[in-house]
Design a protein around this motif. Structure first.
Motif, PDB file in Angstrom:
ATOM      1  N   GLY A  58       0.810  -1.219   0.000  1.00 53.54           N
ATOM      2  CA  GLY A  58       0.000   0.000   0.000  1.00 53.54           C
ATOM      3  C   GLY A  58       0.838   1.261   0.000  1.00 53.54           C
ATOM      4  N   MET A  59       1.947   1.230   0.731  1.00 52.66           N
ATOM      5  CA  MET A  59       2.790   2.418   0.851  1.00 52.66           C
ATOM      6  C   MET A  59       3.416   2.809  -0.483  1.00 52.66           C
ATOM      7  N   VAL A  60       3.761   1.825  -1.314  1.00 53.25           N
ATOM      8  CA  VAL A  60       4.395   2.168  -2.586  1.00 53.25           C
ATOM      9  C   VAL A  60       3.420   2.931  -3.479  1.00 53.25           C
ATOM     10  N   LEU A  61       2.119   2.635  -3.384  1.00 54.96           N
ATOM     11  CA  LEU A  61       1.128   3.407  -4.146  1.00 54.96           C
ATOM     12  C   LEU A  61       1.058   4.844  -3.636  1.00 54.96           C
ATOM     13  N   ILE A  62       1.112   4.993  -2.308  1.00 59.38           N
ATOM     14  CA  ILE A  62       1.113   6.335  -1.712  1.00 59.38           C
ATOM     15  C   ILE A  62       2.328   7.130  -2.189  1.00 59.38           C
ATOM     16  N   ILE A  63       3.491   6.500  -2.171  1.00 60.19           N
ATOM     17  CA  ILE A  63       4.736   7.179  -2.551  1.00 60.19           C
ATOM     18  C   ILE A  63       4.751   7.497  -4.039  1.00 60.19           C
ATOM     19  N   SER A  74       0.078   3.072  13.576  1.00 62.12           N
ATOM     20  CA  SER A  74      -0.957   3.365  14.572  1.00 62.12           C
ATOM     21  C   SER A  74      -2.314   2.815  14.134  1.00 62.12           C
ATOM     22  N   ILE A  75      -2.601   2.887  12.822  1.00 61.79           N
ATOM     23  CA  ILE A  75      -3.857   2.326  12.313  1.00 61.79           C
ATOM     24  C   ILE A  75      -3.867   0.816  12.527  1.00 61.79           C
ATOM     25  N   ALA A  76      -2.737   0.161  12.248  1.00 61.63           N
ATOM     26  CA  ALA A  76      -2.635  -1.293  12.450  1.00 61.63           C
ATOM     27  C   ALA A  76      -2.889  -1.638  13.916  1.00 61.63           C
ATOM     28  N   ALA A  77      -2.326  -0.859  14.823  1.00 64.06           N
ATOM     29  CA  ALA A  77      -2.525  -1.112  16.258  1.00 64.06           C
ATOM     30  C   ALA A  77      -3.983  -0.903  16.650  1.00 64.06           C
ATOM     31  N   PHE A  78      -4.593   0.164  16.139  1.00 62.85           N
ATOM     32  CA  PHE A  78      -5.981   0.481  16.483  1.00 62.85           C
ATOM     33  C   PHE A  78      -6.939  -0.599  15.965  1.00 62.85           C
ATOM     34  N   VAL A 104     -13.377  -0.591   9.160  1.00 56.40           N
ATOM     35  CA  VAL A 104     -12.785   0.457  10.012  1.00 56.40           C
ATOM     36  C   VAL A 104     -11.525   1.021   9.360  1.00 56.40           C
ATOM     37  N   GLY A 105     -10.665   0.132   8.839  1.00 59.53           N
ATOM     38  CA  GLY A 105      -9.454   0.588   8.168  1.00 59.53           C
ATOM     39  C   GLY A 105      -9.769   1.449   6.956  1.00 59.53           C
ATOM     40  N   GLY A 106     -10.757   1.026   6.159  1.00 58.43           N
ATOM     41  CA  GLY A 106     -11.151   1.807   4.985  1.00 58.43           C
ATOM     42  C   GLY A 106     -11.689   3.175   5.360  1.00 58.43           C
ATOM     43  N   LEU A 107     -12.490   3.240   6.438  1.00 57.67           N
ATOM     44  CA  LEU A 107     -13.043   4.528   6.884  1.00 57.67           C
ATOM     45  C   LEU A 107     -11.941   5.464   7.377  1.00 57.67           C
ATOM     46  N   ILE A 108     -10.959   4.902   8.068  1.00 57.73           N
ATOM     47  CA  ILE A 108      -9.823   5.730   8.517  1.00 57.73           C
ATOM     48  C   ILE A 108      -9.061   6.262   7.308  1.00 57.73           C
ATOM     49  N   GLY A 109      -8.833   5.383   6.299  1.00 60.73           N
ATOM     50  CA  GLY A 109      -8.175   5.830   5.078  1.00 60.73           C
ATOM     51  C   GLY A 109      -8.967   6.910   4.373  1.00 60.73           C
ATOM     52  N   ALA A 110     -10.302   6.772   4.349  1.00 57.99           N
ATOM     53  CA  ALA A 110     -11.160   7.779   3.718  1.00 57.99           C
ATOM     54  C   ALA A 110     -11.073   9.112   4.467  1.00 57.99           C
ATOM     55  N   TRP A 111     -11.028   9.036   5.800  1.00 53.76           N
ATOM     56  CA  TRP A 111     -10.893  10.245   6.631  1.00 53.76           C
ATOM     57  C   TRP A 111      -9.614  11.002   6.275  1.00 53.76           C
ATOM     58  N   GLN A 112      -8.512  10.284   6.188  1.00 53.79           N
ATOM     59  CA  GLN A 112      -7.234  10.943   5.888  1.00 53.79           C
ATOM     60  C   GLN A 112      -7.175  11.372   4.423  1.00 53.79           C
ATOM     61  N   LEU A 291      -5.259  -1.904   3.799  1.00 60.57           N
ATOM     62  CA  LEU A 291      -4.061  -2.733   3.921  1.00 60.57           C
ATOM     63  C   LEU A 291      -3.428  -2.600   5.308  1.00 60.57           C
ATOM     64  N   ALA A 292      -3.502  -1.400   5.905  1.00 56.27           N
ATOM     65  CA  ALA A 292      -3.015  -1.227   7.278  1.00 56.27           C
ATOM     66  C   ALA A 292      -3.854  -2.072   8.238  1.00 56.27           C
ATOM     67  N   ALA A 293      -5.171  -2.166   7.965  1.00 63.17           N
ATOM     68  CA  ALA A 293      -6.040  -3.014   8.792  1.00 63.17           C
ATOM     69  C   ALA A 293      -5.653  -4.479   8.655  1.00 63.17           C
TER      70      ALA A 293
END
Length: 387
Positions: A58-63, A74-78, A104-112, A291-293
């Motif tokens: 997932g991170m490589v797409l972000i980069i 932190s998302i993974a921990a939450f 939950v992970g998708g909603l957090i990603g949508a928030w950010q 993916l963090a989830a």
């Protein structure tokens, strides 16, 4: 040889990292007296680094889009904490808790993604705030304590193996999987070569092509035989394989993938070309949240507990894996396969240094140096091409 030289120069970063990975593995194999490449340690390498490799995809797409995400640990921990509460405290079925965790992970990603794409706040700031926010929420929902144990079915996500058939002393599922992968790989390579020749593209000589096939088929079957010599194919390896295939296909063969590369290459030009840059950015962050989830669920299943300190430094390892694997800090360049290679380099370094008894202080310093050299190598190649 001229074609081979050009092929290597055009892919120097990716091939260089593969060569570096092989060299590092051989070095630690010697230094550890043969412990590194024992079947049990190969399996442990997969299990220990699976959650980082998922994050790296997932991170490589972000980069590539020119952003960064500091909040994934932190998302993974939450998400791991939320899954523990649902399964352990509330008694939810495993499948329901897993689906809810991914949502939950998708909603957090949508928030950010909303703040980055539509409000235009830099991703560094948004995800730094997310890192602090979701770390704090993790501690709040767990009340500073660990929650365990998870149901046995959930634990098998990270610690289970594909069931074998027969009783041959060697895991036949892994052996057969190696043979099938070899056949599929050979067919794909032959088809790609035939297509390139049809359109008069330059290809390597037939002898070099055959050598490449032989070497990679040998690597595939040696790897699967090592797995077969221990307990077979880990469940998590199947998940990783599926994610790598899907995301490689999306980035190389679909319109969405081309839009992600275009956005990272030049956002204004991409917008003028019809790319919906805000929408692409938003969905890339949603994807990262999911993916963090998944990474958080894998880590929680491996640890068999949700802890307040879970996910610490995951984001740094994932970012390092992407840059070591060939992603550019300025965006527009990177591959899923490269991120996986970078993650394996980091994983082998961690494992090898632990086996030879290096302290955590030396490990952190050496990993930092490797990351710096990888990015410096990228900048050197860019400057060399622009001259």
């Amino acid at each position: 040889m001229d074609t081979l030289s050009k092929l290597f120069k055009n892919n120097i970063r990716q091939y260089g990292m593969i060569i570096a990975l092989v060299v590092i593995m051989l070095l630690f194999e010697i230094l550890t007296g043969g412990l590194l490449l024992k079947p049990i340690n190969i399996t442990n390498l997969i299990l220990q680094n699976s959650y980082i490799l998922v994050l790296a995809i997932g991170m490589v797409l972000i980069i590539i889009t020119g952003h960064i995400d500091l909040s994934v640990g932190s998302i993974a921990a939450f998400v791991g904490a939320a899954a523990a509460i649902m399964m352990v405290d509330w008694g939810w079925p495993t499948w329901a808790a897993v689906v809810a965790s991914l949502v939950v992970g998708g909603l957090i990603g949508a928030w950010q993604g909303f703040w980055v794409a539509y409000v235009r706040i830099p991703a560094f700031i948004v995800t730094l705030a997310g890192m602090l926010l979701f770390r704090g929420l993790t501690m709040i929902v767990l009340e500073g304590q660990s929650i365990s144990p998870f149901p046995s079915g959930f634990q098998k996500i990270s610690s289970g193996f594909i069931p074998d058939f027969g009783s041959f002393g060697t895991n036949m599922v892994a052996v057969v999987a190696g043979i099938i992968l070899s056949v599929v790989y050979i067919i794909n390579e032959l088809r790609d070569r035939r297509a390139q020749l049809k359109y008069n593209f330059k290809v390597i000589s037939q002898g070099m092509f055959l050598l490449k096939l032989i070497l990679l088929v040998a690597v595939i079957n040696v790897f699967t035989f090592m797995l077969a010599s221990y307990s077979g194919i880990p469940n998590i390896l199947i998940l990783l394989f599926v994610l790598i295939v899907i995301y490689s296909f999306v980035m190389n063969k679909t319109v969405m993938g081309r839009h992600i590369y275009a956005l990272g290459g030049n956002e204004k030009a991409a917008g003028l070309s019809g790319v919906k840059t805000k929408k692409v950015t938003f969905w890339v962050f949603v994807n990262m949240g999911v993916l963090a989830a998944i990474s958080g669920l894998i880590f929680a299943a491996r640890l068999n507990a949700a802890t307040p300190r879970a996910g610490t430094n995951f984001e740094l390892d994932a970012i390092a894996a992407c840059f070591i694997g060939g992603a550019s800090a300025s965006g527009g360049i990177g591959t899923v396969f490269g991120a996986i290679i970078g993650g394996l380099v980091m994983g082998v370094l961690n494992n090898g240094m632990s086996l030879i008894g290096l302290g955590i202080d030396w490990q952190q310093g050496i990993k930092g140096l490797v990351l710096l050299l990888a990015v410096a190598f990228d900048i050197y190649n860019k400057n060399k091409r622009s001259v």
